[in-house]
Design an enzyme around this catalytic site. Sequence first.
Site, short mmCIF file in Angstrom:
data_model
loop_
_atom_site.label_atom_id
_atom_site.label_comp_id
_atom_site.label_asym_id
_atom_site.label_seq_id
_atom_site.Cartn_x
_atom_site.Cartn_y
_atom_site.Cartn_z
N SER A 198 25.85 97.64 56.73
CA SER A 198 27.10 98.36 56.90
C SER A 198 26.82 99.85 57.12
CB SER A 198 28.00 98.13 55.68
OG SER A 198 29.29 98.65 55.89
N HIS A 207 30.52 95.35 60.69
CA HIS A 207 31.75 94.57 60.45
C HIS A 207 32.49 94.43 61.78
CE1 HIS A 207 31.24 95.21 56.07
NE2 HIS A 207 30.99 96.48 56.39
N GLU A 212 29.45 90.50 60.53
CA GLU A 212 29.10 90.33 59.12
C GLU A 212 28.11 89.18 58.93
OE1 GLU A 212 32.73 90.03 56.92
OE2 GLU A 212 33.26 92.13 57.25
#
Length: 277
Positions: A128, A170, A197
Amino acid sequence: MPRYLIPIGGNEKKSENSDIFKEMIALAGGAKARIVVVPTASEDPKERARDYQKLFLSFEPESVDVVHIGERPDASSAALAKIVSKATLFMFGGGDQLRLSSLIGGTPLHKALLERYQSGRCVVAGTSAGAAVIPEGMIFQNNRFRQFRKGGIEMTKGLGLIHDIIFDTHFVERSRISRLVQAVSTNPAMLGLGIGEDTGLLIEDETKARVIGTGTVIVVDGSAIEINHVGYVKNGNPFALTNVIYSVLTPGVVYDLKKRMVIDPGPIAPPPSLIPA
């Protein structure tokens, strides 16, 4: 020795059965791996540290060190530089990428990490926000009210372990195509990679990237752009952009980041044509 980067799209399965972590640990030396985890990006670094410490210890490596950088002086520690100089896996956790770039960029820790990575003796991974900060260019803000409009994103400099690349995370789950397209439009020399993800990219020598995990990686390539009005329209207005190349890569597919082309279609490929030559 080859250099390895592993950006992950976030929300990855934290299990010793995860293909992402199995590959990561194997490249880091298996039982001889010396792991450093930096949970600084997280709003709760202690909880994030516990999660990754538990996960990495399940692989029975030589060592797992967790380091939280609360202020910039923490990244100037001689003891920390020594730990990094021996690390075989360095991983950034998720959260806010500006916490990483603002607290680590330009510090002795940053320099030590670059040197260790360049030596080929340390895999650098991030999930992330920890993935977003790895390249030289980094998206840090998404102005949602300006999708596909100039000013829809804000960018700054990341840690520079790889150049002319932007990682967005994401990606599919949060519909982030508009911001990656805009990032590429500002300078099509940059290749956009939107990572889903529980999905990662295993990048060797900043060139060859193989998709690992369970999702997809979206490539936004601006090298063939013809019309590009992002430099002319006013902030907040839509801009014309044509001939953007958009590709979807699945686990096992190998992509050449320099040539901007697939070099291995992966394990799930159609059979040879049945049409006679």
